[in-house]
Write an enzyme that holds these catalytic residues in place. Structure first.
Site, PDB file in Angstrom:
ATOM      1  N   GLY A 140       0.795  -1.205   0.000  1.00  0.00           N
ATOM      2  CA  GLY A 140       0.000   0.000   0.000  1.00  0.00           C
ATOM      3  C   GLY A 140       0.833   1.263   0.000  1.00  0.00           C
ATOM      4  CB  CYS A 141      -0.129   4.694   0.998  1.00  0.00           C
ATOM      5  SG  CYS A 141      -1.674   4.803   0.051  1.00  0.00           S
ATOM      6  CE1 TYR A 142       4.208  -0.977   4.938  1.00  0.00           C
ATOM      7  CE2 TYR A 142       1.862  -0.533   4.835  1.00  0.00           C
ATOM      8  CZ  TYR A 142       2.901  -1.419   5.023  1.00  0.00           C
ATOM      9  OH  TYR A 142       2.641  -2.749   5.266  1.00  0.00           O
ATOM     10  CG  PHE A 186      -0.110   7.373   7.345  1.00  0.00           C
ATOM     11  CD1 PHE A 186       0.552   7.504   8.536  1.00  0.00           C
ATOM     12  CD2 PHE A 186      -0.240   8.485   6.524  1.00  0.00           C
ATOM     13  CE1 PHE A 186       1.072   8.730   8.916  1.00  0.00           C
ATOM     14  CE2 PHE A 186       0.267   9.716   6.893  1.00  0.00           C
ATOM     15  CZ  PHE A 186       0.927   9.835   8.108  1.00  0.00           C
TER      16      PHE A 186
END
Length: 361
Positions: free
Chosen positions: A147-149, A347
């Site tokens: 994901g975003c991290y 996050f």
């Protein structure tokens, strides 16, 4: 210590104003007038001006669609296999575009790829090596589905490699084709996800010594933590019709409650204080998340301006986004100076909170 010596970015050719995407979504979801007004208000509230997609359909009427069926309700809705074929078609060219933006490459010793929006094998790492004519004995690492991290894990891997081998030249590539996974559902989570995510790629050159030609970023320290109470509020699942993002409105509150403790631990491990931070590179997961972070860290929207610039111009491109923010900082040569410290955070599912300190050299 290791150094980010160059950042390259790329987006697809198809750029759509947020208002135009809202009209596509309202049509695809076959909304009535009241539902359309609510949806368009949601899209305006995101503070996103435009987003990019590898698909041209988001700017067309249904009779002109190329990826989605040419029907008002998009049925039969594209399957996961159709979406993965599109990922395989579009991901590599976008990666190569971002790598080209780096300029001339040294003799690369390691390739790290990061992506959560598609997978296949032989994968992007091998195709990048083949396309660039790099050595076939380059060491490869693929970081998927975080994901975003995800970029943080790529940077930490590169940091470890460079600390172990002073001759290492690491090429990190993040690519996300989020718009392949549009979900035709009226649930609040899906409406919000459809309003935020976009496509993009970023490439980073990491070495054990800084470059003399331009400013570099020294990666000084990292800190990661998990908040299990948020594991059901941000999730990423493989479903029959694409990857499904769960992103509840509770996420900003969770981030707000956890970010202060996270950064305090990062500062302690780094031997610095908040007063030593001059610049911020926060992953722009959404306007509400950025505002929650500003409240928790007692910083202003001006302090957080680079994140807002990227959010407004590109939307949320998952793992690649924070690298776009760092590039915006490096471009702002009038306001960045040697030895300034940067606090960066991102996050993702877990709920995972990642953070790092970088110093301009």
């Amino acid at each position: 210590m290791s150094f980010i010596n160059a950042i390259g970015t790329a987006v697809p050719e198809n750029c759509f104003p947020q208002k135009q995407i809202a009209e596509f979504m309202a049509s695809a979801l076959q909304m009535d007038e009241y539902e359309q007004r609510k949806l368009k208000a949601l899209y305006r509230s995101t503070k996103i001006n435009q987003r990019y997609s590898v698909l041209s359909d988001y700017g067309k009427s249904f009779s002109e669609y190329e990826f989605y069926p040419q029907t008002p309700d998009l049925e039969p809705f594209p399957s996961i296999s159709q979406r993965m074929l599109a990922y395989k078609q579009y991901a590599l060219p976008l990666c190569l575009k971002a790598i080209a933006d780096l300029g001339e490459l040294p003799n690369i010793t390691h390739v790290i790829t990061v992506s959560c929006t598609g997978m296949y094998a032989p994968g992007l790492d091998i195709e990048i090596i083949s396309s660039l004519g790099l050595s076939t004995n380059i060491q490869r690492t693929a970081i998927n589905f975080m994901g975003c991290y995800g970029a943080f894990n790529g940077l930490k891997m590169a940091d470890t490699i460079c600390k172990a081998n002073a001759e290492a030249k690491v090429l990190l590539v993040c690519v996300e084709l989020c718009t392949l996974h549009f979900q035709k559902k009226m649930d609040e989570d899906f409406l919000l996800s459809n309003a935020l995510f976009a496509d993009g790629a970023a490439a980073v050159l990491i070495e054990a010594t800084p470059t003399e030609e331009v400013q570099s970023l020294a990666m000084k320290s990292f800190f990661c933590d998990l908040y299990f109470e948020g594991k059901n509020d941000m999730a990423w699942q493989v479903a029959d019709f694409g990857f499904e993002m769960t992103l509840t409105s509770y996420i900003p509150k969770l981030v707000k409650s956890g970010i202060k403790a996270l950064t305090d631990k990062l500062f302690t491990s780094s031997g610095i204080t908040k007063q030593d931070i001059s610049l911020y590179a926060i992953h722009p997961g959404g306007k509400a998340i950025l505002e929650a972070i500003e409240t928790a860290l007692e910083i202003s929207a001006t302090d957080n301006r680079y994140a807002y610039q990227v959010l407004g111009n590109y939307g949320n491109m998952s793992s690649a986004t924070v690298l776009f923010v760092l590039k915006e900082i490096l471009k702002d040569t009038e306001n960045i100076h040697k030895n300034q410290n940067i606090l960066s955070c991102a996050f993702g599912p877990g709920l995972t909170l990642e953070s790092m300190i970088l110093t301009i050299v």
